[in-house]
Design an enzyme around this catalytic site. Structure first.
Site, PDB file in Angstrom:
ATOM      1  N   GLU A 190      35.003  52.731  36.404  1.00  0.00           N
ATOM      2  CA  GLU A 190      35.033  52.037  35.241  1.00  0.00           C
ATOM      3  C   GLU A 190      33.629  51.628  34.820  1.00  0.00           C
ATOM      4  OE1 GLU A 190      38.488  49.379  35.256  1.00  0.00           O
ATOM      5  OE2 GLU A 190      39.412  50.558  36.460  1.00  0.00           O
ATOM      6  N   CYS A 245      28.574  47.741  31.020  1.00  0.00           N
ATOM      7  CA  CYS A 245      28.785  47.245  32.072  1.00  0.00           C
ATOM      8  C   CYS A 245      29.173  48.005  33.096  1.00  0.00           C
ATOM      9  CB  CYS A 245      30.124  46.318  31.813  1.00  0.00           C
ATOM     10  SG  CYS A 245      30.906  45.413  33.588  1.00  0.00           S
ATOM     11  N   CYS A 280      36.146  47.770  46.009  1.00  0.00           N
ATOM     12  CA  CYS A 280      35.329  46.641  46.552  1.00  0.00           C
ATOM     13  C   CYS A 280      35.896  46.027  47.600  1.00  0.00           C
ATOM     14  CB  CYS A 280      35.440  45.412  45.508  1.00  0.00           C
ATOM     15  SG  CYS A 280      34.296  44.061  45.714  1.00  0.00           S
ATOM     16  N   CYS A 295      38.497  39.068  46.232  1.00  0.00           N
ATOM     17  CA  CYS A 295      38.820  37.800  45.656  1.00  0.00           C
ATOM     18  C   CYS A 295      40.282  38.044  44.772  1.00  0.00           C
ATOM     19  CB  CYS A 295      37.798  38.052  44.282  1.00  0.00           C
ATOM     20  SG  CYS A 295      35.953  37.853  44.741  1.00  0.00           S
ATOM     21  N   CYS A 317      41.053  39.105  41.329  1.00  0.00           N
ATOM     22  CA  CYS A 317      40.214  40.671  40.658  1.00  0.00           C
ATOM     23  C   CYS A 317      41.041  41.843  41.242  1.00  0.00           C
ATOM     24  CB  CYS A 317      38.967  40.645  41.402  1.00  0.00           C
ATOM     25  SG  CYS A 317      38.011  41.915  40.715  1.00  0.00           S
ATOM     26  N   CYS A 343      37.260  44.697  34.727  1.00  0.00           N
ATOM     27  CA  CYS A 343      37.074  45.922  35.605  1.00  0.00           C
ATOM     28  C   CYS A 343      38.198  46.078  36.655  1.00  0.00           C
ATOM     29  CB  CYS A 343      35.858  45.751  36.435  1.00  0.00           C
ATOM     30  SG  CYS A 343      35.691  43.874  37.235  1.00  0.00           S
TER      31      CYS A 343
END
Ligand code: SAH
Length: 345
Positions: free
Chosen positions: A92, A105, A112, A116, A119, A333
Site C-alpha cells: 500500500e 508514504c 511486517c 504491534c 497495527c 497502512c
C-alpha cells in the site's frame, strides 16, 4: 535468476556495466531511464541499441507496481493505492497533499514481523522484503498516475524499514540522486519501531534524513504490552541511542505517540514522557489511533489529546497533534492488503 536492475545504486550499476564491457556513460543513461523517468521496460530506453536492450533483458528485470485498487478521499484529496508486485503480492502507498507539495508514504516490506498490537500491517503476516527498486516504483507509479511530482517521502507504510536495511538505504541514495528523482534527504523521513543496532548503523551513515521513532509509551510496562519488539530493546536503550543520534547528526528526532484510550493516554504518562525526553533535540507527534477492524483500540478523546500535548509543552517539549488525512479511505497502512488477502483466500 534475473536481478532487479532498478535496485542497484549508481555505483553498483557502474560496476554491472563494467562487467558487461560497457562504458560508464551507459550506466548513467540506464540510471536516468530507470530512476528519473521510471521506465518499466527496456524498450523505452531509446538511446540504447536494440542489441544491448536485449542483453539487458536476459540478465535483469525492471521492478514495477501495478495499480490494483485506487481510492481518492473526498475530504482532503488523499490518494491510497493497493499495488500489485510481480509475484502477486500487494503493498500500500498513500499520497498526501500539503501546502508545501505532495508527500508519499511508501511500504518497505510485504507484511511486517513486528507484531504491534494496534497495527494492521502485521495481521496478514510477513512475506518478504521489497527491493530498493520496488520501494521506488511506488513513487513512479503514483507520480505518473496523478501527473504530479512528489517532493517528500515518508517510510511509514507497511513494514519495518530497518528490518530491510540495505534496500531502504539504497532506495534513499537512489531517490536522492540528481540523475533520479532528486529528492533532498531533508525531505525524507524514516520511521522505526526501535531496532537499536540498526539505528546505530544508520547513524554511521550520517544521512540528513529525519528519524522517526514509534515510541507510543514512556516506559517498558506499557510499551511492552503493545509492542513486542520492546522485549528486545527497551525504552532506556532506545532513548539513549536517540540522544546519541541527535547529538551526532544534529538532527531532531521525531517521536511518534499513538494515543489509545485507557492504554497509554493518561496524564501521568505525559508527565513521565516529559521527564524522559528532557533536554533532547526532539519533537513528539501525537496521533489519534486509527480504527482497525480486527483491533479493539479506542481513540482518545480530542480534549485528552490536547491535554496530553499541553503537558508536554509545559515542560518545554515540542509537540504537535497529527492531522488525520484520508480517514474516509482507510488510509492508514496495512488495511487494504489485509482485505485483499481475505478475498483471495
Ligand atoms: N514499522 C515502522 C513504520 C510503519 S508504521 C514503525 O513502526 O515506525 C508507521 C506509524 O504508524 C508507526 O508510528 C506506527 O506505530 C503507526 N501506526 C500503526 N498502526 C496505527 C494505528 N492503527 N493508528 C495509529 N497509528 C498507527
Amino acid at each position: 535468476m534475473k536481478k532487479d536492475l532498478k535496485a542497484f545504486t549508481y555505483g553498483e550499476l557502474k560496476k554491472e556495466a563494467e562487467k558487461l564491457g560497457l562504458p560508464p556513460f551507459r550506466a548513467e543513461q540506464i540510471f536516468i531511464w530507470l530512476h528519473r523517468y521510471g521506465v518499466t521496460s527496456f524498450d523505452e530506453m531509446t538511446n540504447i541499441s536494440k542489441d544491448l536492450r536485449s542483453v539487458l533483458s536476459v540478465r535483469y528485470y525492471i521492478s514495477s507496481c501495478v495499480t490494483e485498487q485506487k481510492f481518492v478521499s473526498k475530504k482532503d484529496e488523499t490518494v491510497k493505492y493497493l499495488f500489485k508486485l510481480h509475484d502477486n503480492e500487494y503493498v500500500e502507498t498513500v499520497v498526501m497533499k500539503y501546502r508545501y507539495g505532495y508527500s508519499v508514504c511508501v511500504s518497505s516490506q510485504v507484511g511486517c514481523k513486528m507484531g504491534c498490537t494496534f497495527c494492521a500491517s502485521t495481521l496478514a503476516g510477513f512475506k518478504r522484503n521489497l527491493t530498493a527498486g520496488e520501494i521506488e516504483s511506488q513513487i513512479h507509479t503514483a507520480q505518473s498516475d496523478l501527473g504530479i511530482r512528489i517532493s517528500n517521502i515518508v517510510l511509514m507504510g507497511i513494514g519495518e524499514p530497518l528490518d530491510n536495511f540495505n534496500s531502504v538505504v539504497d532506495f534513499i541514495y537512489n531517490v536522492n540522486s540528481e540523475n533520479g528523482l532528486n529528492i533532498s534527504m531533508r525531505n525524507i523521513s524514516l520511521s522505526t519501531c526501535g531496532i537499536v543496532p540498526k539505528i546505530k548503523e544508520l547513524m554511521k551513515l550520517s544521512l540528513p534524513i529525519t528519524l522517526s521513532v514509534s515510541l507510543h509509551a514512556p516506559n517498558d510496562g506499557v510499551r511492552g504490552k503493545i509492542m513486542p519488539v520492546n522485549g528486545k530493546w527497551g525504552v532506556d536503550e532506545i532513548l539513549s541511542v536517540c540522544r546519541e543520534y541527535s547529538e551526532k547528526t544534529g538532527r531532531r528526532i521525531s517521536f511518534e505517540y499513538t494515543l489509545i484510550k485507557g492504554v497509554n493516554d493518561g496524564e501521568a504518562y505525559a508527565e513521565e514522557l516529559s521527564e524522559r525526553l528532557k533536554n533532547m533535540l526532539c519533537h513528539v507527534n501525537l496521533i489519534p489511533v486509527n480504527d482497525v477492524r480486527e483491533r479493539k483500540n479506542v481513540k482518545t478523546d480530542k480534549e485528552n489529546i490536547y491535554k496530553f500535548s499541553e503537558i508536554l509543552k509545559s515542560h518545554g517539549i515540542n509537540a504537535t497533534i497529527r492531522r488525520t488525512l484520508g480517514s474516509d479511505i482507510n488510509a492508514s497502512c496495512g488495511q487494504l492488503r489485509r482485505k485483499r488477502n481475505e478475498v483471495g483466500q
